[in-house]
Design a protein around this motif. Structure first.
Motif, mmCIF file in Angstrom:
data_model
loop_
_atom_site.group_PDB
_atom_site.id
_atom_site.type_symbol
_atom_site.label_atom_id
_atom_site.label_comp_id
_atom_site.label_asym_id
_atom_site.label_seq_id
_atom_site.Cartn_x
_atom_site.Cartn_y
_atom_site.Cartn_z
ATOM 1 N N PHE A 37 0.828 -1.194 0.000
ATOM 2 C CA PHE A 37 0.000 0.000 0.000
ATOM 3 C C PHE A 37 0.872 1.257 0.000
ATOM 4 C CE2 PHE A 37 -3.411 -2.626 2.302
ATOM 5 C CZ PHE A 37 -4.131 -2.822 1.146
ATOM 6 N N LEU A 58 0.610 2.416 -3.966
ATOM 7 C CA LEU A 58 -0.695 3.049 -4.152
ATOM 8 C C LEU A 58 -0.654 4.259 -5.105
ATOM 9 C CD1 LEU A 58 -2.791 3.041 -0.852
ATOM 10 C CD2 LEU A 58 -3.283 1.939 -3.034
ATOM 11 N N THR A 65 -6.858 -0.684 4.488
ATOM 12 C CA THR A 65 -5.720 -0.151 5.246
ATOM 13 C C THR A 65 -6.115 0.091 6.706
ATOM 14 O OG1 THR A 65 -6.229 2.136 4.576
ATOM 15 C CG2 THR A 65 -4.636 0.911 3.233
#
Length: 426
Positions: free
Chosen positions: A250, A254, A339
């Motif tokens: 992430f 991302l 997340t």
């Protein structure tokens, strides 16, 4: 927060320990600004230096390699030096590595700078968890850990807001220099304020009694080889191996996903990232609060921790479909919930060493787990680079992310069915 609060027996208990959490929170903000900048600047740096997906993956890989080794080393360092000097050493090293990025002129230069950054940042969480173990009883540790761990999300929020603006105005080199200079304010504050609770003159008798309310440790020094023979060490370490790579993914990929799937760039991916990491913050605090609240209401430590982790694991599952979302904000919501679930799960997993090990071993166990988790991150970096170079789709990566947390909880439960104190034999 106020200066004091009432304990369970009605006696006023001070809140000096929460100032320690505030310092740890701030350090994590700085840590994650330094860490995430490479992800935010990936499109800019890839265009300037001609990086392939595999080149970028190699930069992440070597950062995590030194991070892994330093994590376990700093676990021992903070057990020997204490949280105060161990954390100060880690902060100094990672700040040097951060500044070094400004002088990098090649792929090798960035790899070397990231490796120094990895050495220093490897000490962040062992130092933080050690400080929480020194300042908090078990019933408050998950909440305290969740609070300081929320700083990682604030760092991840600050980075896409501040770094693009500096980069557009002054160039990416100045982005590293300006953020590095700003972070230097923290170190003298830490050295001035942080002491062990018994050495801090601001801690009253009631708060000290609250901090020391758990049964005392033996004080015995425990070596790594003894810890490696304990199944609870591997419950924590393998849990980290499975979930840490997802957070790394992430953090580092991302911005690239938002650019490739939804057409965002350095000027436009800030707000989506901010929303994702704001949701992460909620998850971090809520996950720590939930298990602590369950324990205050009479649930066992085992039930409180694992039920909270199960809830978080279930909320992570939809991220497997994130790449199929055509609408940007649908994808942002799915990823943000995942997340948040990661951070809630992580806040409880981070407390496992202090839940089941004596304080003298906490830093070392956290270090072992962090090293194993970083090895998982190295594998994820290579996997992500390969998938994106060969397939060009994030779907296989998100499917792995969706399944990791239930698997991690299963491993933790298998190796430590009741989260009982670890039996460490000679």
């Amino acid at each position: 927060m106020g200066s004091e609060t009432a304990g369970a027996d009605g006696v006023k208990v001070g809140r000096v320990r929460w100032i320690v959490v505030a310092l740890l929170f701030t350090a994590m903000v700085i840590n994650y600004v330094d860490r995430q900048m490479i992800g935010v600047l990936k499109p800019t740096l890839s265009a300037e230096f001609g990086w392939t997906e595999t080149d970028y993956a190699d930069i992440i890989f070597w950062f995590q390699f030194t991070y892994a080794l330093a994590y376990v080393a700093f676990g021992r360092i903070v057990d020997r030096l204490g949280a105060r000097w161990g954390y100060a050493l880690a902060f100094t090293i990672w700040t040097v590595g951060h500044f070094a990025h400004a002088g990098a002129k090649s792929l090798t230069g960035f790899i070397m700078a990231r490796m120094v950054l990895g050495v220093g940042e490897g000490g962040g969480f062992p130092g933080g968890v050690k400080a929480v173990a020194e300042w908090f009883p078990k019933k408050e540790r998950a909440f305290a850990t969740g609070l300081f761990n929320a700083g990682t999300n604030i760092g991840a929020i600050v980075t896409p807001l501040v770094v693009p603006a500096i980069t557009i105005a002054y160039g990416w080199e100045m982005a590293f220099i300006i953020t590095g200079l700003a972070s230097l304010v923290w170190l003298p504050l830490w050295l001035i304020y942080y002491r062990h609770p018994r050495q801090n003159k601001n801690v009253g008798a009631a708060e000290l009694a609250h901090i020391e309310s758990d049964p005392p440790d033996t004080g015995e020094k425990i070596g790594w080889l003894r810890l490696l023979r304990v199944k609870e060490t591997w419950a924590y370490a393998l849990g980290k191996f499975l979930i840490d790579p997802i957070w790394w993914m992430f953090l580092f990929w991302l911005p690239d996903f938002l650019g490739k799937r939804h057409g965002l760039d350095l000027k436009s991916f800030g707000i989506p990232l901010v929303i994702i990491y704001l949701l992460s913050d909620v998850g971090s605090v809520a996950g720590g609060w939930m298990s602590s609240k369950m324990m205050q209401n009479g649930a066992s430590l085992n039930r409180a921790r694992k039920l909270t982790m199960l809830i978080c694991a279930l909320f992570a599952i939809p991220v497997g479909f994130a790449a199929f979302a055509d609408q940007l904000w649908v994808a942002v919501l799915i990823i943000g919930i995942a997340t948040a679930a990661h951070q809630g799960f992580s806040a409880n997993l981070y407390t496992l060493p202090s839940d089941v090990f004596p304080r003298a071993a906490v830093g070392s166990v956290v270090g072992i787990g962090g090293m194993v988790g970083a090895f998982g991150g190295m594998a994820m970096a290579k996997y992500a680079g390969y998938v994106l170079d060969q397939i060009g789709s994030y779907t296989p990566i998100f499917v792995v992310a969706a399944s990791a947390y239930l698997l991690a909880l299963g491993v933790v439960h298998l190796l430590s069915p009741r989260l009982e104190p670890a039996q460490i034999k000679d």
